[in-house]
Design a protein around this motif. Structure first.
Motif: not given
Length: 244
Positions: A55, A112, A194, A197-198, A231-232, A234, A237
């Motif tokens: 990240v 993101y 997280n 990202r979720k 989950m996207a 890292a 982000l």
């Protein structure tokens, strides 16, 4: 003296913010190593939040305390000289002794970044998520609107989260597209492990047509992690801003 730092970093090659026992490839460790060389004593740097491996940050905030009184300019110039090129301290200020970068934070903004085209951009590949399939922007915006407000975000964190309360308030989510690039900007009073990202992963599922936007309230209310999107990664982000 208590010093407040604003830090930008490319997290691509690091194991995240937090110092680890088996490697020095963390942002915290690199900063503390440089400050040790400057002050000739161990220095503990506290961040507004522990960004994960991969990240990035545009406006991470941290603070540290030392007995010596040096100017912010001296610290900034020293760190610029001795930190790796992918970590830059953009601001140094003397602050009240009670200031703590994590405990005093009232609001954080994450961005993101997505590159939506069949062909990826080789210059952005480490810093955005490449999505080949068409993303339906309006559906994504509808899904995002359901996240705004104060909710229990248990479904949007991981088992590693040790927070006693999973209630957070998302103040806004904006989705903007420019050319092939899509930015999802999330502002909240705090984030679980997280969580950003979720949330992005779920919004992406809606954009791909795998979920309906109207499914989001049920996913939040059920608090079931299995119902959220993947989950996207890292690399897309960025911790963009922290307010106090």
């Amino acid at each position: 003296m208590n010093y407040r730092l604003t830090i930008s970093y490319d997290g691509s090659r690091y194991k995240g913010w937090q110092r680890l026992g088996d490697t020095d490839m963390t942002i915290q460790q690199k900063l503390e190593n440089a400050l040790f060389e400057m002050f000739f004593e161990p220095v503990e740097v506290h961040a507004s939040g522990r960004t994960d491996a991969g990240v990035h940050a545009v406006g991470q905030v941290a603070n540290f305390k030392v007995d010596k009184d040096v100017t912010p300019k001296e610290i900034k110039e020293y760190l610029y000289r001795y930190l790796p090129d992918d970590i830059v301290v953009t601001s140094v200020k003397k602050v009240d002794d009670r200031f703590h970068a994590r405990l005093n934070a009232t609001e954080k903004t994450y961005v993101y970044k997505i590159y939506n085209d069949f062909y990826h951009d080789p210059f952005l590949r480490k810093h955005v998520l490449h999505v080949q399939e068409h993303l339906e922007l309006e559906a994504m915006k509808k899904a995002a609107a359901y996240f705004v407000g104060e909710y229990d975000f248990s479904a949007f964190t991981t088992a590693k989260s040790k927070k006693k309360s999973h209630i957070r308030e998302i103040k806004s989510i904006e989705i903007l597209k420019s050319g092939h690039e899509i930015d999802i900007t999330i502002t909240a009073n705090g984030f679980l492990h997280n969580m950003a990202r979720k949330i992005v992963g779920t919004i992406l599922e809606v954009g791909l047509g795998n979920f309906k936007a109207t499914a989001v309230p049920g996913i939040i209310n059920d608090r079931d992690r299995a119902k959220t999107g993947t989950m996207a990664p890292a690399k897309g982000l960025y911790l963009y801003n922290v307010k106090y």
